[in-house]
Design a protein around this motif. Structure first.
Motif, PDB file in Angstrom:
ATOM      1  N   VAL A  48       0.829  -1.198   0.000  1.00  0.00           N
ATOM      2  CA  VAL A  48       0.000   0.000   0.000  1.00  0.00           C
ATOM      3  C   VAL A  48       0.865   1.250   0.000  1.00  0.00           C
ATOM      4  O   VAL A  48       0.570   2.224  -0.685  1.00  0.00           O
ATOM      5  N   ALA A  49       1.959   1.240   0.805  1.00  0.00           N
ATOM      6  CA  ALA A  49       2.811   2.427   0.894  1.00  0.00           C
ATOM      7  C   ALA A  49       4.202   2.022   1.352  1.00  0.00           C
ATOM      8  O   ALA A  49       4.409   0.928   1.898  1.00  0.00           O
ATOM      9  N   ARG A  50       5.158   2.937   1.115  1.00  0.00           N
ATOM     10  CA  ARG A  50       6.547   2.715   1.538  1.00  0.00           C
ATOM     11  C   ARG A  50       7.114   4.015   2.076  1.00  0.00           C
ATOM     12  O   ARG A  50       6.884   5.094   1.529  1.00  0.00           O
ATOM     13  N   VAL A  51       7.862   3.904   3.171  1.00  0.00           N
ATOM     14  CA  VAL A  51       8.681   5.010   3.659  1.00  0.00           C
ATOM     15  C   VAL A  51      10.065   4.436   3.913  1.00  0.00           C
ATOM     16  O   VAL A  51      10.258   3.633   4.825  1.00  0.00           O
ATOM     17  N   GLY A  52      11.029   4.819   3.081  1.00  0.00           N
ATOM     18  CA  GLY A  52      12.367   4.239   3.185  1.00  0.00           C
ATOM     19  C   GLY A  52      12.307   2.746   2.959  1.00  0.00           C
ATOM     20  O   GLY A  52      11.782   2.267   1.952  1.00  0.00           O
ATOM     21  N   LYS A  77      -1.360  -4.407   2.549  1.00  0.00           N
ATOM     22  CA  LYS A  77      -2.827  -4.392   2.576  1.00  0.00           C
ATOM     23  C   LYS A  77      -3.367  -4.987   3.876  1.00  0.00           C
ATOM     24  O   LYS A  77      -4.274  -4.430   4.497  1.00  0.00           O
ATOM     25  N   ASP A  78      -2.782  -6.125   4.315  1.00  0.00           N
ATOM     26  CA  ASP A  78      -3.257  -6.770   5.543  1.00  0.00           C
ATOM     27  C   ASP A  78      -3.079  -5.867   6.754  1.00  0.00           C
ATOM     28  O   ASP A  78      -3.926  -5.829   7.647  1.00  0.00           O
ATOM     29  N   ASP A  79      -1.937  -5.128   6.791  1.00  0.00           N
ATOM     30  CA  ASP A  79      -1.703  -4.200   7.900  1.00  0.00           C
ATOM     31  C   ASP A  79      -2.757  -3.106   7.915  1.00  0.00           C
ATOM     32  O   ASP A  79      -3.266  -2.721   8.972  1.00  0.00           O
ATOM     33  N   LEU A  80      -3.091  -2.622   6.740  1.00  0.00           N
ATOM     34  CA  LEU A  80      -4.060  -1.535   6.636  1.00  0.00           C
ATOM     35  C   LEU A  80      -5.460  -1.999   7.037  1.00  0.00           C
ATOM     36  O   LEU A  80      -6.196  -1.284   7.724  1.00  0.00           O
ATOM     37  N   VAL A  81      -5.814  -3.198   6.620  1.00  0.00           N
ATOM     38  CA  VAL A  81      -7.127  -3.736   6.984  1.00  0.00           C
ATOM     39  C   VAL A  81      -7.238  -3.883   8.497  1.00  0.00           C
ATOM     40  O   VAL A  81      -8.274  -3.591   9.095  1.00  0.00           O
ATOM     41  N   LYS A  82      -6.138  -4.318   9.159  1.00  0.00           N
ATOM     42  CA  LYS A  82      -6.135  -4.441  10.622  1.00  0.00           C
ATOM     43  C   LYS A  82      -6.304  -3.075  11.278  1.00  0.00           C
ATOM     44  O   LYS A  82      -7.009  -2.933  12.276  1.00  0.00           O
ATOM     45  N   LEU A  83      -5.626  -2.066  10.735  1.00  0.00           N
ATOM     46  CA  LEU A  83      -5.733  -0.716  11.294  1.00  0.00           C
ATOM     47  C   LEU A  83      -7.124  -0.135  11.107  1.00  0.00           C
ATOM     48  O   LEU A  83      -7.675   0.522  11.993  1.00  0.00           O
ATOM     49  N   LYS A 129     -11.066   7.432   5.396  1.00  0.00           N
ATOM     50  CA  LYS A 129     -10.415   6.822   6.549  1.00  0.00           C
ATOM     51  C   LYS A 129      -9.160   6.057   6.121  1.00  0.00           C
ATOM     52  O   LYS A 129      -8.157   6.058   6.818  1.00  0.00           O
ATOM     53  N   THR A 130      -9.222   5.399   4.980  1.00  0.00           N
ATOM     54  CA  THR A 130      -8.073   4.658   4.479  1.00  0.00           C
ATOM     55  C   THR A 130      -6.901   5.593   4.214  1.00  0.00           C
ATOM     56  O   THR A 130      -5.774   5.343   4.648  1.00  0.00           O
ATOM     57  N   ILE A 175      -3.183   5.793   6.074  1.00  0.00           N
ATOM     58  CA  ILE A 175      -1.924   5.711   5.320  1.00  0.00           C
ATOM     59  C   ILE A 175      -1.044   6.913   5.636  1.00  0.00           C
ATOM     60  O   ILE A 175       0.166   6.781   5.888  1.00  0.00           O
ATOM     61  N   ASP A 176      -1.643   8.095   5.657  1.00  0.00           N
ATOM     62  CA  ASP A 176      -0.876   9.313   5.956  1.00  0.00           C
ATOM     63  C   ASP A 176      -0.345   9.283   7.388  1.00  0.00           C
ATOM     64  O   ASP A 176       0.794   9.704   7.641  1.00  0.00           O
ATOM     65  N   ASN A 177      -1.148   8.809   8.323  1.00  0.00           N
ATOM     66  CA  ASN A 177      -0.693   8.713   9.713  1.00  0.00           C
ATOM     67  C   ASN A 177       0.469   7.740   9.844  1.00  0.00           C
ATOM     68  O   ASN A 177       1.439   7.998  10.573  1.00  0.00           O
TER      69      ASN A 177
END
Length: 285
Positions: free
Chosen positions: A32-36, A42-48, A61-62, A66-68
Motif C-alpha cells: 500500500v505504501a513505503r517510507v524508506g 494491505k493486511d496491515d491496513l485492513v487491521k488498522l 479513513k483509508t 496511510i498518511d498517519n
C-alpha cells in the motif's frame, strides 16, 4: 451498498499500491505504501482500519490511516538522524525494557488466568471480615426504604396503599405498572442509600423531622397541599455498624483475590528460578 463499499475500498488499495510501489517488491500487489525501507501492506491496513463495511467513508479513513502511518515512520527516521546519540541510546534502553515488561506481564496474566483459583467461599469471606471488622465499619448511616409521592387526587390511592403495605411480588408489579402516576418513588427497598440520597428523594423529610420518621418497620402516610406521601423504613444501619454484606462482599472478594494473585506470582517466579537451576538453564558464575 456494503458490497459496493467493499469493492471500492479494495480497489483503492490496489490502485494506490500499483501507482506508488510498482518497482519495489515481488509481492507489490499487496503493498500500500513505503517510507524508506519500511512497507505498509494491505493486511496491515485492513487491521488498522477494521472491517471496512463499518464505514460509509472508507476511502477517507483509508487515506488518513496511510498518511498517519507515513508520518509516524518519517518522524522515527528523522529522530534517528537528528537526536543526539545519548538520547537515542536512552530511548533504545527504554524501548527494550518496555518490550521485556510487555512479555513478562502478558505471560504472568496468562498464567494467572489459567491457574489461579478464583472461587471464594462465604466461609472465607466471613473469616476475613471477622479479622478486619474495623475496615468495614460505616462512616455514615444507611437506609432501606420504600416511598411513593402521589398526586392528592389520585383515584387509585387506596389500592396503591394496600399494595405498598403488603408489597409481595404481585404488589411490586402492580405498583411498577402505575409508577407513571407518581411524582416520585422508591420501590427497591433492598437497596441501601445514604442520608443525603434519602432526604433528597423523600421530599417531606428534613433536618427537623428526620428522627420522627426514621423508625424501623413503621408505615407513615403524610398528606399536604403537594400530595400524599407513603413511607416505610424497612431497615437502617447506624454509623459504626458493619456495612451490609451486599455492599462489602465485592470489596472483600477483590481483596482476597488480589492477595491470592500476589502469593501465586511470588511462588510462580520462585519456581521458575528453581526449575531453571535444576535443569541447568540458569547458572551463576
Amino acid at each position: 451498498m456494503h458490497y459496493l463499499i467493499q469493492i471500492f475500498f479494495y480497489s483503492f488499495i490496489f490502485v494506490f499500491a500499483s501507482v506508488s510501489c510498482n518497482k519495489f517488491m515481488p509481492d507489490q500487489k499487496d503493498l500500500v505504501a513505503r517510507v524508506g525501507s519500511n512497507y505498509l501492506y494491505k493486511d496491515d491496513l485492513v487491521k488498522l482500519l477494521g472491517n471496512p463495511l463499518d464505514y460509509s467513508d472508507s476511502l477517507v479513513k483509508t487515506r488518513k490511516l496511510i498518511d498517519n502511518w507515513a508520518r509516524n515512520q518519517l518522524l522515527i527516521q528523522q529522530a534517528k538522524i537528528n537526536l543526539p546519540e545519548g538520547d537515542l541510546q536512552e530511548l533504545e534502553f527504554l524501548i527494550d525494557n518496555y518490550r521485556k515488561n510487555l512479555y513478562e506481564n502478558t505471560y504472568r496474566k496468562a498464567v494467572i488466568n489459567k491457574n489461579l483459583d478464583t472461587l471464594i467461599s462465604d466461609y472465607e469471606m466471613q473469616n476475613f471480615l471477622s479479622d478486619n471488622e474495623e475496615l468495614f465499619k460505616l462512616k455514615a448511616p444507611l437506609f432501606q426504604v420504600r416511598y411513593i409521592h402521589l398526586p392528592p387526587d389520585n383515584v387509585d390511592q387506596l389500592e396503591i396503599q394496600k399494595s405498598f403495605l403488603r408489597f409481595d411480588a404481585y404488589d411490586r408489579k402492580f405498583l411498577d405498572s402505575l409508577s407513571f402516576q407518581f411524582y416520585n418513588f422508591v420501590l427497591s427497598d433492598s437497596v441501601w442509600i445514604d442520608k443525603s440520597n434519602l432526604t433528597s428523594t423523600v421530599s417531606f423529610l428534613n433536618r427537623k423531622n428526620f428522627n420522627k420518621y426514621i423508625i424501623k418497620s413503621k408505615f407513615f402516610k403524610i398528606e399536604d397541599s403537594l400530595g400524599v406521601y407513603l413511607f416505610y423504613l424497612r431497615n437502617f444501619l447506624k454509623k459504626g455498624d458493619i456495612a451490609p454484606s451486599q455492599v462489602i462482599k465485592p470489596t472483600i472478594k477483590n481483596i482476597i483475590l488480589n492477595r491470592r494473585k500476589i502469593e501465586f506470582i511470588k511462588k510462580f517466579e520462585k519456581d521458575i528460578i528453581h526449575d531453571a537451576i535444576k535443569s541447568k538453564n540458569f547458572e551463576v558464575y
